[in-house]
Design a protein around this motif. Structure first.
Motif, PDB file in Angstrom:
ATOM      1  N   LEU A  65     -21.062  -5.420  10.654  1.00 27.65           N
ATOM      2  CA  LEU A  65     -20.053  -6.257  10.002  1.00 27.65           C
ATOM      3  C   LEU A  65     -19.000  -5.400   9.290  1.00 27.65           C
ATOM      4  N   MET A  66     -19.449  -4.325   8.650  1.00 29.78           N
ATOM      5  CA  MET A  66     -18.492  -3.454   7.959  1.00 29.78           C
ATOM      6  C   MET A  66     -17.551  -2.771   8.940  1.00 29.78           C
ATOM      7  N   ILE A  67     -18.077  -2.331  10.069  1.00 36.02           N
ATOM      8  CA  ILE A  67     -17.228  -1.704  11.084  1.00 36.02           C
ATOM      9  C   ILE A  67     -16.135  -2.675  11.509  1.00 36.02           C
ATOM     10  N   LYS A  68     -16.536  -3.906  11.747  1.00 34.45           N
ATOM     11  CA  LYS A  68     -15.592  -4.927  12.186  1.00 34.45           C
ATOM     12  C   LYS A  68     -14.577  -5.252  11.081  1.00 34.45           C
ATOM     13  N   MET A  69     -15.068  -5.455   9.854  1.00 33.52           N
ATOM     14  CA  MET A  69     -14.178  -5.849   8.761  1.00 33.52           C
ATOM     15  C   MET A  69     -13.214  -4.747   8.355  1.00 33.52           C
ATOM     16  N   LEU A  70     -13.714  -3.532   8.270  1.00 30.68           N
ATOM     17  CA  LEU A  70     -12.899  -2.431   7.769  1.00 30.68           C
ATOM     18  C   LEU A  70     -12.174  -1.690   8.885  1.00 30.68           C
ATOM     19  N   GLU A  71     -12.409  -2.082  10.101  1.00 32.32           N
ATOM     20  CA  GLU A  71     -11.784  -1.455  11.266  1.00 32.32           C
ATOM     21  C   GLU A  71     -11.930   0.062  11.220  1.00 32.32           C
ATOM     22  N   CYS A  72     -13.169   0.495  10.975  1.00 25.31           N
ATOM     23  CA  CYS A  72     -13.463   1.931  10.901  1.00 25.31           C
ATOM     24  C   CYS A  72     -13.586   2.509  12.298  1.00 25.31           C
ATOM     25  N   LYS A  87      -9.671   1.300  -2.197  1.00 25.26           N
ATOM     26  CA  LYS A  87      -8.265   1.662  -2.386  1.00 25.26           C
ATOM     27  C   LYS A  87      -8.014   3.109  -1.975  1.00 25.26           C
ATOM     28  N   GLU A  88      -8.907   3.987  -2.413  1.00 24.13           N
ATOM     29  CA  GLU A  88      -8.763   5.412  -2.082  1.00 24.13           C
ATOM     30  C   GLU A  88      -8.835   5.635  -0.573  1.00 24.13           C
ATOM     31  N   ARG A  89      -9.781   4.977   0.079  1.00 23.41           N
ATOM     32  CA  ARG A  89      -9.948   5.166   1.519  1.00 23.41           C
ATOM     33  C   ARG A  89      -8.808   4.522   2.313  1.00 23.41           C
ATOM     34  N   ILE A  90      -8.189   3.480   1.795  1.00 19.81           N
ATOM     35  CA  ILE A  90      -7.006   2.895   2.430  1.00 19.81           C
ATOM     36  C   ILE A  90      -5.838   3.861   2.309  1.00 19.81           C
ATOM     37  N   LEU A  91      -5.656   4.443   1.115  1.00 24.37           N
ATOM     38  CA  LEU A  91      -4.574   5.414   0.908  1.00 24.37           C
ATOM     39  C   LEU A  91      -4.724   6.631   1.814  1.00 24.37           C
ATOM     40  N   ARG A  92      -5.930   7.043   2.037  1.00 25.03           N
ATOM     41  CA  ARG A  92      -6.204   8.179   2.936  1.00 25.03           C
ATOM     42  C   ARG A  92      -5.953   7.832   4.395  1.00 25.03           C
ATOM     43  N   GLY A  93      -5.909   6.529   4.690  1.00 23.06           N
ATOM     44  CA  GLY A  93      -5.747   6.090   6.081  1.00 23.06           C
ATOM     45  C   GLY A  93      -7.062   5.968   6.824  1.00 23.06           C
ATOM     46  N   GLU A  94      -8.156   6.079   6.107  1.00 20.14           N
ATOM     47  CA  GLU A  94      -9.479   5.984   6.739  1.00 20.14           C
ATOM     48  C   GLU A  94      -9.833   4.540   7.087  1.00 20.14           C
ATOM     49  N   ILE A  95      -9.330   3.611   6.274  1.00 19.61           N
ATOM     50  CA  ILE A  95      -9.560   2.191   6.515  1.00 19.61           C
ATOM     51  C   ILE A  95      -8.211   1.547   6.782  1.00 19.61           C
ATOM     52  N   ALA A  96      -8.143   0.776   7.863  1.00 21.14           N
ATOM     53  CA  ALA A  96      -6.912   0.070   8.200  1.00 21.14           C
ATOM     54  C   ALA A  96      -7.147  -1.421   8.017  1.00 21.14           C
ATOM     55  N   LEU A  97      -6.484  -1.987   7.019  1.00 22.04           N
ATOM     56  CA  LEU A  97      -6.643  -3.412   6.734  1.00 22.04           C
ATOM     57  C   LEU A  97      -5.283  -4.091   6.747  1.00 22.04           C
ATOM     58  N   PRO A  98      -5.273  -5.347   7.164  1.00 21.09           N
ATOM     59  CA  PRO A  98      -4.042  -6.112   6.939  1.00 21.09           C
ATOM     60  C   PRO A  98      -3.911  -6.323   5.425  1.00 21.09           C
ATOM     61  N   GLU A  99      -2.764  -6.785   4.993  1.00 25.91           N
ATOM     62  CA  GLU A  99      -2.583  -7.022   3.555  1.00 25.91           C
ATOM     63  C   GLU A  99      -3.666  -7.973   3.067  1.00 25.91           C
ATOM     64  N   VAL A 100      -4.475  -7.481   2.134  1.00 30.13           N
ATOM     65  CA  VAL A 100      -5.597  -8.276   1.639  1.00 30.13           C
ATOM     66  C   VAL A 100      -5.841  -7.908   0.180  1.00 30.13           C
TER      67      VAL A 100
END
Length: 189
Positions: free
Chosen positions: A182-189, A134-147
């Motif tokens: 897999l994490m790179i792909k899933m989290l779109e880092c 959640k923190e990393r999404i708020l920072r914009g470090e992780i870009a996820l579709p609504e999940v």
């Protein structure tokens, strides 16, 4: 000689048992060897524990709590570290923990207990990793579709656990590389 407080004595037995399980495995560790190192009597052991399996369970629970605290402290300390680097730090520590855990469990009689403790560790880690994501999404470090973050965390923790515990692949570095990709792909880092 002054008597040690019961809770301190119990903790001393747990620490001795941990060291002996780690060095010798479950099968070669005995109640007598634990009590002998504590310079106590068998009755003292049975005052605190009903069996070797009970103290083993307590050792594993404390071990898991220490590991979870270690992960929490690492995440807090490395707050500014990018998520993939942070996960690599967690994995490098996990490799050592897995080795110790496997060594300690050699000859353990109750595999179901070990499985339950492992599941409890994952359940306890879930809120830690949910907050991290959640923190990393708020920072914009992780870009996820609504999940649903809880489901994503479950997928990550249980998926990573499945890869790490896969008996077919023995190379921890290969496992870490697969997880990283897999994490790179899933989290779109």
């Amino acid at each position: 000689m002054a008597r040690m407080q019961p809770e301190l004595r119990k903790q001393e037995l747990i620490e001795i048992a941990f060291r002996q399980f780690l060095q010798q495995g479950y099968h070669k560790t005995s109640i007598r060897s634990i009590v002998g190192e504590a310079k106590g009597e068998i009755g003292m052991f049975y005052h605190h524990f009903s069996s070797k399996e009970e103290i083993f369970h307590e050792v594993l629970e404390q071990y898991n709590k220490q590991y979870i605290n270690k992960v929490k402290n690492l995440i807090a300390k490395e707050n500014k570290t990018p998520i993939l680097e942070l996960m690599e730090l967690v994995f490098s520590d996990l490799e050592d923990s897995l080795y110790e855990y496997a060594h300690m469990n050699r000859g353990a009689v109750n595999k179901q207990m070990l499985t339950l403790l492992h599941q409890q560790t994952l359940l306890t880690l879930k809120p830690v990793f949910c907050d991290l994501l959640k923190e990393r999404i708020l920072r914009g470090e992780i870009a996820l579709p609504e999940v649903d973050i809880g489901l994503l965390t479950d997928f990550l923790l249980y998926g990573i656990s499945a890869v790490l515990h896969d008996q077919d692949e023995k190379n921890i570095k290969a496992k870490e590389q697969a997880i990283r990709l897999l994490m790179i792909k899933m989290l779109e880092c």
